[in-house]
Write a protein that holds these residues in place. Structure first.
Motif, PDB file in Angstrom:
ATOM      1  N   LEU A   1      11.447 -33.598 -33.298  1.00 57.46           N
ATOM      2  CA  LEU A   1      11.019 -33.991 -34.633  1.00 57.46           C
ATOM      3  C   LEU A   1      12.201 -33.771 -35.561  1.00 57.46           C
ATOM      4  CD1 LEU A   1       8.853 -34.665 -36.871  1.00 57.46           C
ATOM      5  CD2 LEU A   1       8.537 -32.182 -37.046  1.00 57.46           C
ATOM      6  N   CYS A   2      12.633 -34.810 -36.249  1.00 52.17           N
ATOM      7  CA  CYS A   2      13.720 -34.672 -37.220  1.00 52.17           C
ATOM      8  C   CYS A   2      13.121 -34.740 -38.620  1.00 52.17           C
ATOM      9  CB  CYS A   2      14.765 -35.770 -37.013  1.00 52.17           C
ATOM     10  SG  CYS A   2      15.445 -35.782 -35.336  1.00 52.17           S
ATOM     11  N   GLU A   3      13.190 -33.627 -39.312  1.00 50.59           N
ATOM     12  CA  GLU A   3      12.649 -33.536 -40.671  1.00 50.59           C
ATOM     13  C   GLU A   3      13.788 -33.841 -41.627  1.00 50.59           C
ATOM     14  OE1 GLU A   3      10.826 -33.627 -43.759  1.00 50.59           O
ATOM     15  OE2 GLU A   3       9.448 -32.823 -42.256  1.00 50.59           O
ATOM     16  N   HIS A   4      13.596 -34.877 -42.473  1.00 47.52           N
ATOM     17  CA  HIS A   4      14.685 -35.307 -43.334  1.00 47.52           C
ATOM     18  C   HIS A   4      14.507 -34.891 -44.794  1.00 47.52           C
ATOM     19  CE1 HIS A   4      16.001 -37.436 -39.833  1.00 47.52           C
ATOM     20  NE2 HIS A   4      15.049 -38.312 -39.855  1.00 47.52           N
ATOM     21  N   ARG A   5      13.394 -34.251 -45.120  1.00 42.69           N
ATOM     22  CA  ARG A   5      13.184 -33.796 -46.501  1.00 42.69           C
ATOM     23  C   ARG A   5      13.574 -32.332 -46.661  1.00 42.69           C
ATOM     24  NH1 ARG A   5      10.331 -36.859 -50.102  1.00 42.69           N
ATOM     25  NH2 ARG A   5      11.658 -35.584 -51.458  1.00 42.69           N
TER      26      ARG A   5
ATOM     27  N   GLY B   1      16.120 -30.771 -40.644  1.00 44.14           N
ATOM     28  CA  GLY B   1      16.940 -30.679 -39.440  1.00 44.14           C
ATOM     29  C   GLY B   1      16.167 -31.185 -38.236  1.00 44.14           C
ATOM     30  N   CYS B   2      16.767 -31.024 -37.044  1.00 42.33           N
ATOM     31  CA  CYS B   2      16.185 -31.535 -35.808  1.00 42.33           C
ATOM     32  C   CYS B   2      15.560 -30.396 -35.008  1.00 42.33           C
ATOM     33  CB  CYS B   2      17.260 -32.241 -34.977  1.00 42.33           C
ATOM     34  SG  CYS B   2      18.049 -33.609 -35.837  1.00 42.33           S
ATOM     35  N   HIS B   3      14.350 -30.610 -34.509  1.00 44.98           N
ATOM     36  CA  HIS B   3      13.592 -29.559 -33.845  1.00 44.98           C
ATOM     37  C   HIS B   3      13.009 -30.049 -32.521  1.00 44.98           C
ATOM     38  CE1 HIS B   3      13.644 -27.363 -37.701  1.00 44.98           C
ATOM     39  NE2 HIS B   3      13.517 -28.569 -38.223  1.00 44.98           N
ATOM     40  N   LEU B   4      13.120 -29.218 -31.512  1.00 45.30           N
ATOM     41  CA  LEU B   4      12.542 -29.547 -30.205  1.00 45.30           C
ATOM     42  C   LEU B   4      11.037 -29.265 -30.241  1.00 45.30           C
ATOM     43  CD1 LEU B   4      13.365 -30.365 -27.260  1.00 45.30           C
ATOM     44  CD2 LEU B   4      13.441 -27.903 -26.768  1.00 45.30           C
TER      45      LEU B   4
ATOM     46  N   TRP C   1      21.750 -45.208 -54.374  1.00 44.78           N
ATOM     47  CA  TRP C   1      20.326 -45.535 -54.288  1.00 44.78           C
ATOM     48  C   TRP C   1      19.671 -45.781 -55.632  1.00 44.78           C
ATOM     49  CZ3 TRP C   1      21.672 -46.427 -49.892  1.00 44.78           C
ATOM     50  CH2 TRP C   1      22.188 -45.487 -49.000  1.00 44.78           C
ATOM     51  N   LYS C   2      18.757 -46.740 -55.649  1.00 42.94           N
ATOM     52  CA  LYS C   2      17.898 -46.990 -56.818  1.00 42.94           C
ATOM     53  C   LYS C   2      16.624 -46.149 -56.750  1.00 42.94           C
ATOM     54  CE  LYS C   2      17.767 -51.450 -55.933  1.00 42.94           C
ATOM     55  NZ  LYS C   2      17.366 -52.876 -56.039  1.00 42.94           N
ATOM     56  N   HIS C   3      16.153 -45.900 -55.521  1.00 50.68           N
ATOM     57  CA  HIS C   3      14.909 -45.158 -55.320  1.00 50.68           C
ATOM     58  C   HIS C   3      15.206 -43.646 -55.365  1.00 50.68           C
ATOM     59  CE1 HIS C   3      10.881 -44.370 -53.586  1.00 50.68           C
ATOM     60  NE2 HIS C   3      11.471 -43.499 -52.804  1.00 50.68           N
ATOM     61  N   THR C   4      15.113 -43.049 -56.559  1.00 49.84           N
ATOM     62  CA  THR C   4      15.488 -41.632 -56.704  1.00 49.84           C
ATOM     63  C   THR C   4      14.378 -40.786 -57.318  1.00 49.84           C
ATOM     64  OG1 THR C   4      16.448 -42.170 -58.850  1.00 49.84           O
ATOM     65  CG2 THR C   4      17.957 -42.150 -56.957  1.00 49.84           C
ATOM     66  N   LEU C   5      13.239 -41.411 -57.626  1.00 55.96           N
ATOM     67  CA  LEU C   5      12.156 -40.704 -58.312  1.00 55.96           C
ATOM     68  C   LEU C   5      11.657 -39.471 -57.556  1.00 55.96           C
ATOM     69  CD1 LEU C   5       9.705 -43.315 -59.863  1.00 55.96           C
ATOM     70  CD2 LEU C   5      10.816 -41.367 -60.992  1.00 55.96           C
ATOM     71  N   GLU C   6      11.687 -39.544 -56.235  1.00 56.07           N
ATOM     72  CA  GLU C   6      11.134 -38.430 -55.453  1.00 56.07           C
ATOM     73  C   GLU C   6      12.194 -37.425 -55.017  1.00 56.07           C
ATOM     74  OE1 GLU C   6       8.023 -39.831 -52.574  1.00 56.07           O
ATOM     75  OE2 GLU C   6       8.614 -41.792 -53.371  1.00 56.07           O
ATOM     76  N   GLY C   7      13.360 -37.465 -55.664  1.00 61.69           N
ATOM     77  CA  GLY C   7      14.416 -36.509 -55.350  1.00 61.69           C
ATOM     78  C   GLY C   7      15.569 -37.136 -54.586  1.00 61.69           C
ATOM     79  N   PRO C   8      16.735 -36.473 -54.660  1.00 61.39           N
ATOM     80  CA  PRO C   8      17.949 -37.035 -54.039  1.00 61.39           C
ATOM     81  C   PRO C   8      17.887 -37.110 -52.524  1.00 61.39           C
ATOM     82  CG  PRO C   8      18.358 -34.808 -54.867  1.00 61.39           C
ATOM     83  CD  PRO C   8      17.000 -35.201 -55.362  1.00 61.39           C
ATOM     84  N   ASP C   9      17.006 -36.336 -51.904  1.00 57.57           N
ATOM     85  CA  ASP C   9      16.915 -36.340 -50.440  1.00 57.57           C
ATOM     86  C   ASP C   9      15.915 -37.376 -49.928  1.00 57.57           C
ATOM     87  OD1 ASP C   9      14.932 -34.729 -51.724  1.00 57.57           O
ATOM     88  OD2 ASP C   9      14.328 -33.990 -49.755  1.00 57.57           O
ATOM     89  N   ASP C  10      15.204 -38.058 -50.834  1.00 58.18           N
ATOM     90  CA  ASP C  10      14.116 -38.936 -50.382  1.00 58.18           C
ATOM     91  C   ASP C  10      14.614 -40.255 -49.801  1.00 58.18           C
ATOM     92  OD1 ASP C  10      11.243 -39.486 -50.130  1.00 58.18           O
ATOM     93  OD2 ASP C  10      11.667 -41.079 -51.571  1.00 58.18           O
ATOM     94  N   MET C  11      15.470 -40.958 -50.528  1.00 57.19           N
ATOM     95  CA  MET C  11      15.954 -42.244 -50.004  1.00 57.19           C
ATOM     96  C   MET C  11      16.768 -42.030 -48.719  1.00 57.19           C
ATOM     97  SD  MET C  11      15.628 -45.433 -50.330  1.00 57.19           S
ATOM     98  CE  MET C  11      16.186 -46.286 -48.853  1.00 57.19           C
ATOM     99  N   PRO C  12      17.677 -41.027 -48.676  1.00 59.49           N
ATOM    100  CA  PRO C  12      18.336 -40.769 -47.382  1.00 59.49           C
ATOM    101  C   PRO C  12      17.333 -40.502 -46.258  1.00 59.49           C
ATOM    102  CG  PRO C  12      19.483 -39.606 -49.129  1.00 59.49           C
ATOM    103  CD  PRO C  12      18.248 -40.202 -49.758  1.00 59.49           C
ATOM    104  N   ALA C  13      16.227 -39.828 -46.575  1.00 58.99           N
ATOM    105  CA  ALA C  13      15.219 -39.543 -45.549  1.00 58.99           C
ATOM    106  C   ALA C  13      14.606 -40.837 -45.012  1.00 58.99           C
ATOM    107  CB  ALA C  13      14.130 -38.637 -46.122  1.00 58.99           C
TER     108      ALA C  13
ATOM    109  N   ILE D   1      16.011 -43.781 -44.859  1.00 58.16           N
ATOM    110  CA  ILE D   1      17.017 -44.466 -44.028  1.00 58.16           C
ATOM    111  C   ILE D   1      17.127 -43.806 -42.660  1.00 58.16           C
ATOM    112  CG2 ILE D   1      19.505 -44.892 -43.794  1.00 58.16           C
ATOM    113  CD1 ILE D   1      19.493 -45.305 -46.898  1.00 58.16           C
ATOM    114  N   LYS D   2      17.178 -42.473 -42.641  1.00 56.79           N
ATOM    115  CA  LYS D   2      17.271 -41.754 -41.359  1.00 56.79           C
ATOM    116  C   LYS D   2      16.044 -42.029 -40.498  1.00 56.79           C
ATOM    117  CE  LYS D   2      20.001 -38.178 -43.648  1.00 56.79           C
ATOM    118  NZ  LYS D   2      19.915 -36.866 -44.367  1.00 56.79           N
ATOM    119  N   SER D   3      14.886 -42.181 -41.150  1.00 57.13           N
ATOM    120  CA  SER D   3      13.653 -42.446 -40.408  1.00 57.13           C
ATOM    121  C   SER D   3      13.743 -43.777 -39.663  1.00 57.13           C
ATOM    122  CB  SER D   3      12.462 -42.440 -41.366  1.00 57.13           C
ATOM    123  OG  SER D   3      11.253 -42.657 -40.671  1.00 57.13           O
ATOM    124  N   SER D   4      14.327 -44.782 -40.294  1.00 61.75           N
ATOM    125  CA  SER D   4      14.475 -46.074 -39.617  1.00 61.75           C
ATOM    126  C   SER D   4      15.607 -46.047 -38.592  1.00 61.75           C
ATOM    127  CB  SER D   4      14.718 -47.191 -40.637  1.00 61.75           C
ATOM    128  OG  SER D   4      13.487 -47.623 -41.189  1.00 61.75           O
ATOM    129  N   MET D   5      16.615 -45.201 -38.812  1.00 54.32           N
ATOM    130  CA  MET D   5      17.699 -45.123 -37.829  1.00 54.32           C
ATOM    131  C   MET D   5      17.205 -44.594 -36.483  1.00 54.32           C
ATOM    132  SD  MET D   5      21.060 -43.755 -39.892  1.00 54.32           S
ATOM    133  CE  MET D   5      22.086 -43.775 -38.405  1.00 54.32           C
TER     134      MET D   5
END
Lengths: 185, 185, 185
Positions: C166-170, C59-62, C124-136, C138-142
């Motif tokens: 700080l937005c933590e995406h994992r 989530g997003c943290h101040l 996603w093709k990149h799934t080795l590190e879990g379902p939340d990893d590739m979305p993380a 993408i969000k990091s670049s957004m």
């Protein structure tokens, strides 16, 4: 520019970054692709100014001329440096994009409105400040509130088609403050 | 690097930023978490160079090695500073992301294509330059055209898995210019 | 702050950026809209520190207070400058947004989760590190992994309602390193 204070000019270390296909420096060359660029020696300088932009209607607006009008004189004194442009708001944004066809700006506004839900179907909890407020915050983080542009020979070293956009995400526009910081030699 | 011009070296004020659990400075320490980092005194330096990247096909590409090849020698002379990397185009973008698995780059391209409509169903007015042009402009603002990376002890101080990506958003790729500005001591 | 090393103070060129409606400089003025701001003469300074943030849940943290606690003393010595804040990770992000209502942060997390597919339906093709990893990733670049904030009179010159997130995406949070670089006079 009033009241310029030049306390001292001083030498500092500058670097000539040569290209792969040139072995001699050319002091008058611009920092073009493949050309070496020699920066004139001068004291390091900092300049900072808050610019207030008048209200702009919701949408994307080209503001390069407005920025240049406010800082152009100061900019002309930097041979090499960086310009930092910082919007002090969370419901608008700054971005660099096409400076020619206004359709690019209205299409970008269309994209933002399509991608961020607004109104009764939107899932937002933060609705006290109106239906356009939470979407505005999200759009602000998508594009960001700050830009850094290289300075070369007294000018922004942007591409031919690049311009600075202010994206206003609220329905009822207000004046917006931008802190411009120049740093260089 | 040809033609380095060292006009003068001069002292300037540098700071040792101590960690909470250390009371002594260590000049050779890297700026690692919890370790103090003492930056060597030297004159402030600026360096700027335009790097031309060859055409890359549509998609996301790791360009850290290419950037390092062009500026690595210059970078090695900075103990502490910032590197600004500026793409002079509005239909491509720069971002920092994973540097190892190329699937992350192709998945990111998939995301961008899914999120920005393209072709006959897209709502764009700006279509003169082809169906991929307006989506390219939007993607350029989503990721941005500029990066700033900290320099520590002559190197980019990025995380282990971070790399610099060039994201080409046009179908017919062209060479792309990047203005790199180094500033530090 | 331990171990400050002041090798030398030196004059450098500083600029008074006047407003349109004032012809005299006021050394004590803040860089407010329309007010000239005279920066005190002092040697150029660089400071750099790696700050480790403890794990934050997805989530997003101040994090403005945490950043200020780590660098506030150093910041107070800069009259004019820039602070660069760099997250050394590719599955989290930094952004500037509203600092008051925590609903803005949770709504932003909702937006990110709605816009980036996750789980069995995601392409996603990149799934080795879990379902939340590739979305993380993408969000990091957004939102991006770096911020630059103007410094004026020893403080971040942000707007009243701006804060650093700080937005933590994992899903399984870890400690996150941030390299803070201060540069100014």
């Amino acid at each position: 520019m009033q009241g310029a204070v030049l306390l001292a000019a001083q030498p500092l270390r500058v670097k000539l970054l040569g290209s792969n296909n040139s072995s001699t420096g050319n002091p008058s060359a611009t920092a073009g692709a493949g050309n070496p660029s020699l920066m004139a020696a001068a004291g390091p300088k900092w300049a900072q100014k808050t610019v207030t932009l008048p209200p702009h209607r919701r949408g994307c607006h080209l503001i390069t001329p407005k920025i240049m009008k406010e800082i152009g004189n100061d900019l002309s004194e930097f041979k090499c440096g960086l310009a930092h442009i910082f919007l002090q708001h969370t419901s608008a944004s700054l971005t660099i994009n096409e400076n020619y066809d206004s359709d690019v700006r209205s299409d970008t506004e269309t994209f933002l409105n399509n991608i961020v839900p607004e109104g009764t179907s939107a899932p937002w909890k933060h609705t006290l400040e109106g239906p356009d407020d939470m979407p505005a915050h999200i759009k602000s983080s998508m594009f960001g509130c700050a830009l850094t542009v290289p300075i070369t020979n007294g000018k922004f070293n942007m591409g031919t088609w690049q311009g600075i956009w202010l994206c206003e995400h609220r329905d009822h526009p207000t004046a917006r403050n931008i802190v411009v910081t120049l740093n260089g030699i």
